[in-house]
Design an enzyme around this catalytic site. Structure first.
Site, PDB file in Angstrom:
ATOM      1  N   GLY A 122       0.819  -1.217   0.000  1.00 27.55           N
ATOM      2  CA  GLY A 122       0.000   0.000   0.000  1.00 27.55           C
ATOM      3  C   GLY A 122       0.844   1.254   0.000  1.00 27.55           C
ATOM      4  CB  ALA A 152      -4.812  -0.770   8.813  1.00 25.56           C
ATOM      5  N   GLY A 212      -6.858  -5.012   2.981  1.00 27.06           N
ATOM      6  CA  GLY A 212      -7.191  -5.620   1.695  1.00 27.06           C
ATOM      7  C   GLY A 212      -7.700  -4.628   0.674  1.00 27.06           C
ATOM      8  CD  GLU A 268      -1.857  -6.624   2.842  1.00 25.95           C
ATOM      9  OE1 GLU A 268      -1.465  -5.626   2.230  1.00 25.95           O
ATOM     10  OE2 GLU A 268      -3.011  -6.721   3.295  1.00 25.95           O
TER      11      GLU A 268
HETATM   12  C1  5RP Z   1      -3.463  -3.631   1.011  1.00 28.02           C
HETATM   13  C2  5RP Z   1      -3.741  -3.169   2.382  1.00 28.02           C
HETATM   14  C3  5RP Z   1      -3.241  -1.826   2.777  1.00 28.02           C
HETATM   15  O1  5RP Z   1      -2.504  -1.953   3.946  1.00 28.02           O
HETATM   16  C4  5RP Z   1      -4.406  -0.910   3.029  1.00 28.02           C
HETATM   17  O2  5RP Z   1      -5.216  -0.896   1.876  1.00 28.02           O
HETATM   18  C5  5RP Z   1      -3.923   0.503   3.351  1.00 28.02           C
HETATM   19  O3  5RP Z   1      -3.399   1.105   2.204  1.00 28.02           O
HETATM   20  P1  5RP Z   1      -2.779   2.559   2.200  1.00 28.02           P
HETATM   21  O4  5RP Z   1      -1.513   2.505   3.007  1.00 28.02           O
HETATM   22  O5  5RP Z   1      -2.531   2.836   0.740  1.00 28.02           O
HETATM   23  O6  5RP Z   1      -3.783   3.511   2.794  1.00 28.02           O
HETATM   24  O7  5RP Z   1      -4.337  -3.844   3.179  1.00 28.02           O
HETATM   25  O8  5RP Z   1      -4.041  -4.870   0.740  1.00 28.02           O
END
Ligand code: 5RP
Length: 218
Positions: free
Chosen positions: A29, A83, A95, A103
């Site tokens: 992410g 997250a 996710g 993960e």
């Molecule tokens: C990916 C995830 C990421 O940790 C979640 O979507 C958070 O993403 P970001 O750091 O871009 O806000 O679970 O599967």
């Protein structure tokens, strides 16, 4: 301060948990991307990383951080990941980027899970963010009906296939009052590969980037 700056702050703070000569588990992410950029500056101090997605693998390789296979690496001292939502028990919805299965595997194989997030991710009750559920393609409709029975509104993530070749159902309208119970229940639906609830193995530490500081919650 923007959310991106708060993510960057939280990501930088996670460097304090990196021990010399170890292999680090790395999530997926935009927040994790900031962590990888920070880790690249101290890459000479670590042995390498275990990746949770093809996207993270590419970024690690671009930073010339060795990417190791989890089977060869064995138990990991540290896993760092973002997250989509996190509550006061450090239960999470994850996710949003579709990498939930790998993960969850890397998190399970790690001694310490450090979650990095900007403060917009903190919630009282999980479920405003639609819960991602990875499913075997032939089970899509069956799992969808089972989720409807439980009050959720599953929506197929369009034009998306996970790194494992599966589909994602994003489930709306769930107020998740007992995350470990719901995680167990949804895990038991035939055809579900992984539920994006991380409550049975929550984070151990949350580094929450705010406009003023990085708050540490345990
Ligand atoms: C990916 C995830 C990421 O940790 C979640 O979507 C958070 O993403 P970001 O750091 O871009 O806000 O679970 O599967």
């Amino acid at each position: 301060m923007s959310n991106d700056e708060m993510k960057k702050r939280a990501a930088a703070a996670a460097l304090d948990y990196v021990e010399d000569d170890t292999i680090i588990g790395i999530g997926t992410g935009s927040t994790v991307n900031y962590f990888i950029d920070a880790l690249a500056r101290i890459k000479h101090r670590i042995e390498g990383a275990v990746s949770s997605s093809e996207a993270t693998t590419q970024r690690l390789k671009a930073c010339k951080i060795p990417v190791l296979d989890l089977n060869a690496a064995g138990p990991l001292p540290l896993y760092v990941d973002g997250a989509d939502e996190v509550n006061c028990h450090l239960h999470m919805i994850k996710g949003g980027g579709g990498a939930l299965t790998r993960e969850k595997i890397v998190a399970a194989a790690s001694d310490l899970f450090v979650c990095i997030a900007d403060c917009s991710k903190q919630v009282d009750v999980l479920g405003t963010f639609p819960l991602p559920v990875e499913v075997i393609p032939m089970a899509r409709s069956y799992v969808g009906r089972e989720l409807l029975k439980r009050g959720g509104q599953p929506v197929l993530r369009e034009n998306f296939s996970t790194d494992n070749g599966h589909l994602i159902l994003d489930v709306y309208n769930l107020a998740i009052v007992d995350p470990p119970k719901l995680e167990t229940e949804l895990n038991n639906i035939a055809g579900v590969v992984t539920v994006g609830l991380f409550a049975l193995r929550p984070a151990d530490v949350l580094l929450l980037g705010t406009a003023d500081e990085v708050r540490v919650l345990k």
